[in-house]
Design a protein around this motif. Structure first.
Motif, PDB file in Angstrom:
ATOM      1  N   THR A 103       0.837  -1.193   0.000  1.00 41.89           N
ATOM      2  CA  THR A 103       0.000   0.000   0.000  1.00 41.89           C
ATOM      3  C   THR A 103       0.874   1.246   0.000  1.00 41.89           C
ATOM      4  N   ASN A 105       2.898   4.220  -1.603  1.00 39.25           N
ATOM      5  CA  ASN A 105       3.699   4.607  -2.764  1.00 39.25           C
ATOM      6  C   ASN A 105       4.022   3.353  -3.584  1.00 39.25           C
ATOM      7  N   ASP A 143       1.242   4.638 -13.017  1.00 36.62           N
ATOM      8  CA  ASP A 143       1.634   4.614 -11.614  1.00 36.62           C
ATOM      9  C   ASP A 143       3.015   3.988 -11.456  1.00 36.62           C
ATOM     10  N   SER A 152       1.755   7.421  -6.005  1.00 36.25           N
ATOM     11  CA  SER A 152       0.371   7.283  -6.444  1.00 36.25           C
ATOM     12  C   SER A 152      -0.612   6.963  -5.318  1.00 36.25           C
ATOM     13  N   ASN A 153      -0.145   6.622  -4.120  1.00 34.43           N
ATOM     14  CA  ASN A 153      -0.994   6.270  -2.985  1.00 34.43           C
ATOM     15  C   ASN A 153      -2.074   5.271  -3.388  1.00 34.43           C
ATOM     16  N   GLY A 154      -1.665   4.032  -3.602  1.00 31.43           N
ATOM     17  CA  GLY A 154      -2.596   3.006  -4.042  1.00 31.43           C
ATOM     18  C   GLY A 154      -2.386   1.694  -3.327  1.00 31.43           C
ATOM     19  N   GLU A 156      -1.574  -2.670  -4.284  1.00 33.44           N
ATOM     20  CA  GLU A 156      -1.204  -3.610  -5.325  1.00 33.44           C
ATOM     21  C   GLU A 156      -1.042  -5.004  -4.749  1.00 33.44           C
ATOM     22  N   SER A 169      -2.667  -3.514  -9.755  1.00 32.22           N
ATOM     23  CA  SER A 169      -2.516  -2.298  -8.958  1.00 32.22           C
ATOM     24  C   SER A 169      -3.669  -1.341  -9.227  1.00 32.22           C
ATOM     25  N   SER A 171      -4.796   2.883  -8.039  1.00 30.22           N
ATOM     26  CA  SER A 171      -4.533   4.112  -7.293  1.00 30.22           C
ATOM     27  C   SER A 171      -5.775   4.996  -7.336  1.00 30.22           C
ATOM     28  N   THR A 173      -6.130   7.901  -6.114  1.00 32.04           N
ATOM     29  CA  THR A 173      -5.749   9.295  -6.353  1.00 32.04           C
ATOM     30  C   THR A 173      -5.685   9.617  -7.844  1.00 32.04           C
TER      31      THR A 173
END
Length: 296
Positions: A103, A105, A143, A152-154, A156, A169, A171, A173
């Motif tokens: 989670t 970056n 991303d 990307s603050n997601g 994966e 993945s 994101s 954002t």
């Protein structure tokens, strides 16, 4: 008495943490870079970069590994004032039985597909014209892990087993969802990647294939970027002791765009690498660099 208390506290703090680790590692480079593009601040300039990875991990009694990474990166090119280094947002997650969940970056499924970066030349990548997703219309619109920023603050999910790899993945954002799959057989690897973007301009897919034949490496890639297609052929040859020559040609179907090309070399210095190359961009500019990079 105070020393005994300190020693006892240290033993209690470290008990049960035998599998915990924190590691530092990274790389650096320096050299000269040439850019004849109109408007370039310095046609010939000194360039450098420093990267430090800080990785922490702990493994539970049940075999689950929890991990975290932040990166410090800084670099400067040209004759202006130096810029400060930056610290990345963290990537934090867990791994077990071939699965990894991360989670923050995130790496990104498209970015991480095997073969995406094949054919790279020079000390600095020289514009990365070898990437079929990198076009005159959109550059690096996927991303990826940010080395000195928020990323990307997601989230994966990555899986690997017996030569097969898969990566998903997302994101929120950037509202991007990407997936990739790969298979390795012997000295060869094939892969496919797809991204669904927030807008149609970010939709893309790519196919890659590459492998080795003795001292020679070959590869190919084809990508579609919201209807704009690009292909790449790349090859490498190991010659002498510690020297490798790499080259690529790539072309996109944008009207007026020149064919991308690049030729570069690396030579082992026994603990460091001398690297350099020349590349031509789709805009018709010439880039070149020469310098040393090393890991620590």
């Amino acid at each position: 008495m105070k020393n005994v208390l300190f020693a006892t506290t240290a033993l209690i703090a470290t008990a049960g943490m035998a599998a915990a680790e924190i590691n530092f590692g990274g790389s650096a480079r320096f050299g000269v870079i040439y850019n004849d593009a109109a408007g370039a601040t310095d046609e010939l300039a000194i360039t450098n970069r420093f990267t430090l990875n800080i990785d922490g991990s702990v493994e539970t009694d049940s075999g689950i590994e929890f991990f975290a990474r932040v990166r410090v990166r800084g670099g400067n090119t040209g004759t202006g004032a130096t810029g400060a280094s930056g610290v990345s947002a963290p990537r934090v997650g867990m791994s077990v039985a071939g699965f990894t969940v991360a989670t923050g970056n995130i790496l990104g499924a498209y970015e991480s597909a095997p073969g995406i970066y094949d054919g790279s030349v020079g000390l600095t990548g020289l514009g990365w014209g070898n990437l079929v997703g990198n076009t005159t219309a959109a550059a690096f619109d996927w991303d990826s892990f940010s080395s000195a920023g928020g990323g990307s603050n997601g989230v994966e999910v990555i899986y690997s087993n017996a030569g097969f790899g898969a990566h998903l993945s997302h994101s929120p954002t950037n509202d991007r969802t990407a997936v990739s799959a790969s298979y390795n057989f012997g000295d060869w690897t094939v892969a496919a990647a797809y991204q669904d973007g927030q807008t149609a301009a970010n939709d893309k897919w790519a196919l890659t294939a590459g492998g080795s034949l003795g001292n020679f490496g070959v590869g190919a890639s084809y990508g579609d970027n919201n209807g704009l297609t690009k292909w790449r052929l790349n090859g490498s040859a190991s010659i002498g002791s510690g020297t490798t020559i790499t080259a690529y040609v790539a072309d996109e179907d944008t009207a007026g765009a020149d064919m991308n090309y690049g030729v570069g070399f690396t030579h082992s210095l026994g603990g460091a690498v001398l690297a350099g190359g020349v590349a031509g961009t789709a805009a018709g500019d010439t880039l070149a660099d020469l310098g040393v990079r090393f890991s620590f």
